[in-house]
Design an enzyme around this catalytic site. Structure first.
Site, PDB file in Angstrom:
ATOM      1  N   ASP A 153       0.810  -1.205   0.000  1.00 21.38           N
ATOM      2  CA  ASP A 153       0.000   0.000   0.000  1.00 21.38           C
ATOM      3  C   ASP A 153       0.854   1.271   0.000  1.00 21.38           C
ATOM      4  OD1 ASP A 153      -2.961   1.146   0.885  1.00 21.38           O
ATOM      5  OD2 ASP A 153      -1.327   2.268   1.791  1.00 21.38           O
ATOM      6  N   VAL A 185      -5.282   2.254  -0.265  1.00 22.24           N
ATOM      7  CA  VAL A 185      -5.177   1.511  -1.530  1.00 22.24           C
ATOM      8  C   VAL A 185      -5.628   0.070  -1.324  1.00 22.24           C
ATOM      9  CG1 VAL A 185      -3.695   0.872  -3.463  1.00 22.24           C
ATOM     10  CG2 VAL A 185      -3.246   2.985  -2.207  1.00 22.24           C
ATOM     11  N   ASP A 186      -5.202  -0.538  -0.227  1.00 23.02           N
ATOM     12  CA  ASP A 186      -5.651  -1.897   0.085  1.00 23.02           C
ATOM     13  C   ASP A 186      -7.166  -1.944   0.265  1.00 23.02           C
ATOM     14  OD1 ASP A 186      -3.230  -3.251  -0.017  1.00 23.02           O
ATOM     15  OD2 ASP A 186      -2.784  -2.949   2.103  1.00 23.02           O
ATOM     16  N   VAL A 187      -7.709  -0.984   0.996  1.00 16.93           N
ATOM     17  CA  VAL A 187      -9.156  -0.987   1.252  1.00 16.93           C
ATOM     18  C   VAL A 187      -9.934  -0.781  -0.042  1.00 16.93           C
ATOM     19  CG1 VAL A 187     -11.032   0.236   2.404  1.00 16.93           C
ATOM     20  CG2 VAL A 187      -8.928  -0.260   3.655  1.00 16.93           C
ATOM     21  N   GLY A 190      -9.804  -3.911  -2.079  1.00 15.22           N
ATOM     22  CA  GLY A 190     -10.748  -4.906  -1.587  1.00 15.22           C
ATOM     23  C   GLY A 190     -12.168  -4.631  -2.041  1.00 15.22           C
TER      24      GLY A 190
END
Length: 399
Positions: A153, A185-187, A190
């Site tokens: 991220d 970015v990860d969220v 997802g």
């Protein structure tokens, strides 16, 4: 503090998901599916589990006073079953293939080609289960010159442009590119992944045909540049860091009060006029330098000091009440503990509390923001202990 109990079947009841992912992007996607009723089987390394079980402090506490799982793990693994399997062993890989044969969805975030040697890649699993929706999450995607690279991220926030528009402007105190305080970015990845999975499931239900979904953190970060990217496309001018100011709106930033700061977010000319009325300066709302948003953006260096002089004589409570009375969007800058004590947060039950047999205190996580009138999300499983569901899941497998 709100306790949630099992609810009726969610909208994804009957969907079975095999979760081979770890850390945040993949688990965030599968937790979203679990909240909506899917059965999610999380495969973890024996005795080690998901990396984030150790990403602390803080850690939960077991009933015997020992160290439990990290809070980080808890944020993204609600609603899942945990199974310990060593995919590097022939027996473990074979068991995962048997699970995939019974599942509708597989989610993984290994490096490109990393699962092929175990026979767990899309081509291998779709050959035995043609209806399988297989979602691969990587840093840079399945193709291209950077496809082989790992992606995290923080580095993607930097490489993908987000840090270039986050932080104080050059010349201001503390000026430097800044990451966002959450792994956004990860969220976002997802969320894009779970959206794509739902669309692919609809196609699979209609045709019996599964497919491979290729989701890249870098692609997602570029996508969520949103208006900043389009500002550049249209103007040719590269956006820069503006601190807490907005590139396309003004006033839209923090303002000082006598006892702190609040956010004032003016989204149109009518709201600006109401702001000026609330501050006792209605003539400012029709000043030709500020009457239109484009003029306020162009003349923000003149406007903002005038507004700060007017706001700083009020307390936060008084100013927010004045603005609310005039229909001007505003709000306090809350700490995280204050967020969950907001009356609105309490009313909307934004904290989920669940019990886990091995822990000394309930597990608290943030509720899903998805509110559905007929098939509400469910919270019937806390984030699982490592291997808690080995027997339940594996004993039902067909030989």
């Amino acid at each position: 503090m709100t306790s949630h109990h099992p609810r009726s079947n969610g909208p994804l009841h009957g969907v079975k998901v095999l979760d081979l992912s770890r850390v945040l992007a993949g688990p965030w996607a599968t937790q979203t599916l679990a909240d909506m009723g899917a059965e999610v089987i999380k495969v973890e390394r024996p005795d080690v589990g998901d990396d984030t079980r150790q990403w602390g402090p803080p850690f939960t506490t077991t009933k015997d006073g020992g160290r439990g799982d990290a809070a980080y793990f808890m944020c993204a693994n609600r609603g899942k079953k945990s199974v310990e399997l060593d995919m590097a062993s022939p027996e473990g890989a074979d068991t995962i293939r048997k699970l995939a044969l019974e599942c509708d969805v597989v989610v993984e975030n290994f490096k490109v080609g990393g699962l092929k040697k175990y026979g767990l890649d899309y081509d291998s699993l779709s050959a035995i289960n043609p209806r399988l929706v297989y979602c691969s999450i990587t840093g840079f995607g399945q193709t291209g010159p950077d496809a082989h690279r790992a992606g995290y991220d923080y580095m993607i926030q930097a490489m993908g442009g987000l840090m270039s528009v986050t932080g104080q402007p050059d010349g201001a105190e503390g000026a430097e590119p800044m990451k966002v305080g959450v792994a956004v970015v990860d969220v976002f990845t997802g969320l894009y992944a779970s959206n794509a999975i739902l669309a692919a499931l609809m196609h699979a239900r209609a045709t019996g045909e599964g497919q491979h979904i290729d989701i890249a953190l870098f692609d997602v970060q570029a996508a969520v540049l949103a208006n900043q990217a389009t500002n550049w496309f249209v103007s040719g001018k590269v956006p820069t860091r503006m601190g807490n100011a907005h590139p396309n709106l003004s006033p839209y930033q923090p303002f000082p009060c006598s006892d702190g700061m609040i956010i004032i977010a003016v989204g149109n000319d009518s709201q600006f006029r109401k702001l000026c009325e609330a501050l006792g300066q209605p003539e400012l709302g029709t000043d030709e330098r500020f009457a239109k948003n484009a003029d306020r953006v162009a003349n923000r260096e003149l406007l903002i000091p005038i507004l700060k002089t007017l706001t700083q004589v009020h307390t936060m409570t008084d100013l927010m009440q004045r603005l609310e009375d005039h229909g001007v969007p505003c709000g306090p800058i809350n700490r995280i503990d204050q967020v969950f004590n907001e009356p609105q947060a309490l009313h909307r039950a934004l904290m989920v509390e669940q019990s886990r047999d091995d822990l000394s205190a309930p597990v608290k996580t943030v509720a899903s923001p998805i509110r559905m009138s007929k098939t509400p999300v469910r919270y019937d499983r806390p984030p699982p202990a490592l291997g808690a569901d080995n027997h339940d899941v594996l004993s039902r497998l067909k030989d």
